[in-house]
Structures are given as structure tokens and as C-alpha cells.
Design a protein around this motif. Structure first.
Motif, mmCIF file in Angstrom:
data_model
loop_
_atom_site.group_PDB
_atom_site.id
_atom_site.type_symbol
_atom_site.label_atom_id
_atom_site.label_comp_id
_atom_site.label_asym_id
_atom_site.label_seq_id
_atom_site.Cartn_x
_atom_site.Cartn_y
_atom_site.Cartn_z
ATOM 1 N N TYR A 132 0.860 -1.236 0.120
ATOM 2 C CA TYR A 132 -0.123 -0.056 -0.303
ATOM 3 C C TYR A 132 0.771 1.209 -0.056
ATOM 4 O O TYR A 132 2.122 1.334 0.649
ATOM 5 N N PRO A 133 0.242 2.399 -0.827
ATOM 6 C CA PRO A 133 1.187 3.547 -0.484
ATOM 7 C C PRO A 133 1.282 4.074 1.036
ATOM 8 O O PRO A 133 0.008 4.108 1.543
ATOM 9 N N THR A 134 2.277 4.888 1.411
ATOM 10 C CA THR A 134 2.202 5.515 2.672
ATOM 11 C C THR A 134 2.389 6.966 2.448
ATOM 12 O O THR A 134 2.785 7.492 1.283
ATOM 13 N N LYS A 135 2.381 7.784 3.431
ATOM 14 C CA LYS A 135 2.420 9.085 3.223
ATOM 15 C C LYS A 135 3.766 9.706 2.744
ATOM 16 O O LYS A 135 4.030 10.746 2.147
ATOM 17 N N ASN A 136 4.634 8.998 2.905
ATOM 18 C CA ASN A 136 6.132 9.441 2.788
ATOM 19 C C ASN A 136 6.797 8.829 1.249
ATOM 20 O O ASN A 136 7.505 9.204 0.763
ATOM 21 N N PHE A 137 6.009 7.453 1.072
ATOM 22 C CA PHE A 137 6.523 6.873 0.020
ATOM 23 C C PHE A 137 5.507 6.232 -0.867
ATOM 24 O O PHE A 137 4.452 5.505 -0.338
ATOM 25 N N ASP A 138 5.253 6.622 -2.225
ATOM 26 C CA ASP A 138 4.279 5.933 -3.000
ATOM 27 C C ASP A 138 4.961 4.632 -3.793
ATOM 28 O O ASP A 138 6.079 4.588 -3.390
ATOM 29 N N TYR A 139 3.935 4.121 -4.487
ATOM 30 C CA TYR A 139 4.346 2.908 -5.333
ATOM 31 C C TYR A 139 5.726 3.030 -6.112
ATOM 32 O O TYR A 139 6.597 2.384 -5.956
ATOM 33 N N ASP A 140 5.513 4.344 -6.870
ATOM 34 C CA ASP A 140 6.524 4.629 -7.556
ATOM 35 C C ASP A 140 8.014 4.632 -7.016
ATOM 36 O O ASP A 140 8.967 4.416 -7.265
ATOM 37 N N ASP A 141 7.916 5.426 -5.686
ATOM 38 C CA ASP A 141 8.930 5.657 -4.941
ATOM 39 C C ASP A 141 9.818 4.576 -4.470
ATOM 40 O O ASP A 141 10.917 4.419 -4.298
ATOM 41 N N VAL A 142 8.803 3.533 -3.956
ATOM 42 C CA VAL A 142 9.484 2.166 -3.381
ATOM 43 C C VAL A 142 9.939 1.359 -4.578
ATOM 44 O O VAL A 142 11.140 0.624 -4.605
ATOM 45 N N HIS A 143 9.009 0.936 -5.410
ATOM 46 C CA HIS A 143 9.232 -0.001 -6.415
ATOM 47 C C HIS A 143 10.155 0.370 -7.686
ATOM 48 O O HIS A 143 10.630 -0.422 -8.229
ATOM 49 N N LEU A 299 -9.241 5.585 4.024
ATOM 50 C CA LEU A 299 -8.813 4.921 5.262
ATOM 51 C C LEU A 299 -7.147 5.077 5.055
ATOM 52 O O LEU A 299 -6.644 5.300 5.865
ATOM 53 N N ASN A 300 -6.719 4.417 3.886
ATOM 54 C CA ASN A 300 -5.112 4.445 3.633
ATOM 55 C C ASN A 300 -4.459 5.985 3.863
ATOM 56 O O ASN A 300 -3.388 5.950 4.485
ATOM 57 N N LYS A 301 -5.233 7.231 3.489
ATOM 58 C CA LYS A 301 -4.841 8.235 3.561
ATOM 59 C C LYS A 301 -4.553 8.799 5.089
ATOM 60 O O LYS A 301 -3.834 9.335 5.350
ATOM 61 N N TYR A 302 -5.795 8.685 5.840
ATOM 62 C CA TYR A 302 -5.933 9.209 7.103
ATOM 63 C C TYR A 302 -5.622 8.376 8.350
ATOM 64 O O TYR A 302 -5.315 8.928 9.310
ATOM 65 N N TRP A 305 -2.219 3.332 10.481
ATOM 66 C CA TRP A 305 -1.779 1.752 10.583
ATOM 67 C C TRP A 305 -2.613 1.404 9.316
ATOM 68 O O TRP A 305 -3.380 1.491 8.732
ATOM 69 N N PRO A 306 -1.890 0.182 8.969
ATOM 70 C CA PRO A 306 -2.226 -0.400 7.544
ATOM 71 C C PRO A 306 -3.597 -0.773 7.713
ATOM 72 O O PRO A 306 -3.999 -1.521 8.700
ATOM 73 N N THR A 307 -4.352 -0.558 6.953
ATOM 74 C CA THR A 307 -5.869 -1.059 6.752
ATOM 75 C C THR A 307 -6.217 -1.645 5.353
ATOM 76 O O THR A 307 -5.627 -2.836 5.245
#
Ligand code: NDP
Length: 377
Positions: A132-143, A299-302, A305-307
Motif C-alpha cells: 500500500y502507498p504511505t504518506k512518505n513513499f508511494d508505489y513509484d518511490d519504493v518499486h 482510510l489509507n490516507k488518514y 496503521w495499515p488497513t
């Protein structure tokens, strides 16, 4: 003169004198060397053996990480573990003997820390990924960007091997951003370091998995596709074994592997299996995609914890796809383990404390197929 072979005509002393030369010639033919000219080291002394490779494992603090770190450390390798959270990496210290596990603090955006992590190694594994994307890293940043930085460091220090762990169904045209960015990561890794070995595991099961545990821990299962997505779950220990095998087998360089189990399941079938093993019936609620996806995004944005994320909802509508040119576990001599045969082991902890198993059945009981369930009160 007799027609006997020349060696048979020589005196025994001459034969002994010749023997080492013959041996040495055979040895020279058999010595396997890596691309940069180092001999391939295989040490078999167990946990305390010394003299294997130095391996860097990015993403070792995740689920798959421990299964490869432990295997490398006990085959004499020194394992460098780049980490971000002090607490998340502590248990890895004891997966190898004293001095085998080396921790280095790393940030995926800090090129110097990545280079420091790889520069003494013979092989680098990149297990970094996020569902899942997080507030500091989206999919692009990580993968994609993260993979590019690691591959560049690997190429810069001319490391012998690079293994990139991607995902099953990674396709550049996939409707899921997760699969798309995983495919872009593979592409960029191969562009920077053409001998990258790509590994695409199917959903993995094991003690700390996000498949059986995720289903077992919740009482209300919320899905959007009636749990109809189909895939071939693979045992995490099989994947760990295969990754270790790659250190000792240079022919895997530049290859693409897809690791999957022997049987195809739908999520509904796995959910049924989980119910049976935990002796509990969980409620299943199907929420239409048009409602679930925006809610998951919110939910993922606000929530911190991982939901669930919008892309995970999208992935529910995608079955596992295969690359016909990719190799599999069987090409490495590993027979994949069946999910059903391990489900009890991994799920028994979720049974109510009212149930416990009797000691193992006797041979006679097994023949008569008696099944007991012991109810305490
Ligand atoms: P986990 O999610 O358990 O672990 C991911 C690892 O990546 C962790 O060590 C995590 O570090 C690290 N990581 C994530 N984001 C970042 C970041 N921004 N910077 C630095 N490190 C980061 O993954 P698994 O072990 O389950 O899977 C390993 C790989 O296999 C992943 O790439 C995953 O996408 C892929 N995969 C997994 C499947 C599965 O069923 N588990 C199926 C298919 C593919 P930290 O602990 O610090 O958060």
C-alpha cells in the motif's frame, strides 16, 4: 609390445607421480568462478561455518527477509542488513552466528547509505516492496526509484549478482498500480544491470504471512469481488530456499523466475480452509467496488496503521498471470509445498483455547481414520 593401455604399462610409482597432475587438470576444469573472477564458495559447516559470500539483503525486516537471512548466515555467509527501524531488525541478529549479521542504517532516498550497504558484497537481494502507498513513499518511490538507486549502486561497485524480488502478475499494462510499478522496477533494474535475476513470488504463506493470518484474525471479512480472485500460493520457506540457491548457482544470473505453489485456489476456498482450521465461522460482507475503493483510499490516507488501500481493492479483481518464458521452483530442484498440508501448523494458534489436540494418533487410529477433537469444558 602388448596392446594394454599406456597407464597399465607404467610402473605403480610412475602412476602415483602422474596422479596429482591428472587431478589438478580436472580441478582446474571444475573450478567455477563468478563474473568478476572470484571462486564460487560453498561452505557446509552449519551455523558456525566461515568463508562464504558477503550478501546484502534490502528489505530483510519484512516477512520473506528472515527466511533468506537465516539460510545465508548458516551457510557461512556474512549478511549485511540495511534497516530503517532499530526495533524492527533486532530479531535478525540471532538468525546467524556472532559477527555474521551486520546492520547498517539506510534510507531509500540516501544514495550514500545504499552504496555503503552494497560495496563489500558479492550478491545483493532487493526485497523492498509495499502493498500500500504511505504518506512518505508511494508505489513509484519504493518499486521504481528505490530499485533504480539500488541497481545503480550495484552496477557502480561491480557486484557479482543482483536479485530483484518483484511480484507475480507484474505487467506494464496492469490496471493495478502495484503490479505496474513492480514491472517498471524490473525493467529499470535490467536496464541498469542487465544480469539482474528477477524473482516473482505468488502470494506467500507462512507464520507471519498476510494471507492466512489476515483472514484468521478478523471476524468480518470485507471484500469487493466475492473473494473470487485466483492464485497459486507458495510456501515462504520454498522461496527462501530458492533465493539461497541463487548464491551458489551463477546460471541463474539474468534469468526470470516465477515461484508459485502446486495448486490454484480462489480466495473463497482459502477462507473456507481457514474457517475449518480455526474452528470458527467468520462473517463475509461484500461491498461493491464503487463504494469500497473510495473508502479504502480515504482510510489509507488518514489512518496511520495499515488497513486497506484502493489498489488492494483493484487487485481483488485480478487473477494471477504467468509468463510462459519464466523459470519456476522446479527448475531449481525444489518441489513446491501444498498450502493445505501446512494450513493446520500455521493456523492452530487461532483456535479457541477451549480446543486442544490430543497427542498424535496411534497407528491403529490412523488406519481407522479416527479424528478426535478434545473439548476442555
Ligand atoms: P514486507 O512488506 O513484509 O516487507 C517489506 C520490506 O521492505 C520491509 O523490510 C520494509 O522495511 C521494506 N520497505 C518498504 N518500504 C520501504 C521504504 N520506503 N524504504 C526502505 N525500506 C522499505 O514484504 P514481504 O517480505 O512479504 O515481501 C518481500 C518482497 O516480495 C516485496 O517486494 C513484496 O512486494 C514481494 N511480494 C510479496 C508477496 C507476499 O505474499 N508477501 C507476494 C508477491 C510479492 P520496514 O520493515 O522498515 O518497513
Amino acid at each position: 609390445r602388448s596392446a594394454a593401455p599406456l597407464t597399465a604399462q607404467l610402473s605403480s610409482t610412475t602412476q602415483i607421480a602422474l596422479a596429482p597432475r591428472v587431478c589438478r587438470r580436472n580441478l582446474n576444469q571444475d573450478v567455477r568462478i563468478t563474473r568478476t573472477g572470484k571462486p564460487l564458495l560453498t561452505v557446509s559447516g552449519g551455523r558456525s561455518s566461515i568463508g562464504g559470500y558477503t550478501a546484502t539483503v534490502f528489505g530483510a525486516t519484512g516477512f520473506l527477509g528472515r527466511y533468506i537471512v537465516n539460510r545465508l548466515a548458516r551457510s557461512g555467509c556474512t549478511v549485511v542488513i540495511p534497516y530503517r527501524d532499530d526495533m524492527a531488525k533486532r530479531y535478525l541478529k540471532v538468525t546467524g552466528d556472532l559477527g555474521r549479521i551486520v546492520f547498517l542504517e539506510m534510507d531509500l532516498r540516501n544514495t550514500a547509505s545504499i552504496e555503503e550497504s552494497v560495496r563489500h558484497s558479492d550478491i545483493v537481494y532487493n526485497l523492498i516492496g509495499r502493498d500500500y502507498p504511505t504518506k512518505n513513499f508511494d508505489y513509484d518511490d519504493v518499486h521504481v526509484e528505490g530499485t533504480a538507486r539500488i541497481a545503480e549502486a550495484v552496477a557502480k561497485y561491480d557486484i557479482d549478482r543482483f536479485v530483484q524480488v518483484s511480484s507475480h502478475s507484474a505487467r506494464l499494462d496492469s490496471p493495478s498500480e502495484y503490479y505496474r510499478t513492480k514491472a517498471q522496477g524490473e525493467k529499470i533494474a535490467r536496464e541498469i544491470y542487465p544480469e539482474t535475476t528477477i524473482v516473482r513470488p505468488a502470494p506467500m504463506f507462512g507464520f507471519e504471512d498476510r494471507l492466512l493470518n489476515k483472514l484468521a484474525v478478523i471476524t468480518n471479512v470485507l471484500t469487493s469481488n466475492w473473494m473470487q480472485q485466483r492464485f497459486w500460493p507458495v510456501h515462504v520457506i520454498d522461496v527462501g530456499m530458492a533465493l539461497e540457491h541463487m548464491v551458489h548457482d551463477d546460471t541463474t544470473a539474468g534469468e526470470t523466475f516465477e515461484f508459485y505453489g502446486p495448486t490454484e485456489y480462489s480466495m473463497a476456498e482459502i477462507s473456507e480452509l481457514v474457517d475449518k482450521e480455526i474452528i470458527k465461522h467468520r462473517r463475509h460482507i461484500n461491498v461493491p467496488k464503487r463504494i469500497m475503493q473510495p473508502a479504502a483510499k480515504y482510510l489509507n490516507k488518514y489512518l496511520w496503521w495499515p488497513t486497506i488501500s484502493a489498489d488492494e481493492v483493484e487487485r481483488e479483481f485480478l487473477d494471477q498471470v504467468f509468463d510462459p518464458n519464466a523459470k519456476s521452483l522446479r527448475d531449481l530442484g525444489i518441489e513446491p509445498v501444498e498450502l493445505k498440508s501446512m494450513a493446520y501448523e500455521y493456523l492452530k494458534g487461532y483456535r479457541s483455547s477451549q480446543y486442544s489436540d490430543l497427542p498424535p494418533m496411534t497407528e491403529r487410529e490412523r488406519r481407522e481414520e479416527k479424528k478426535y477433537l478434545h473439548v476442555i469444558d
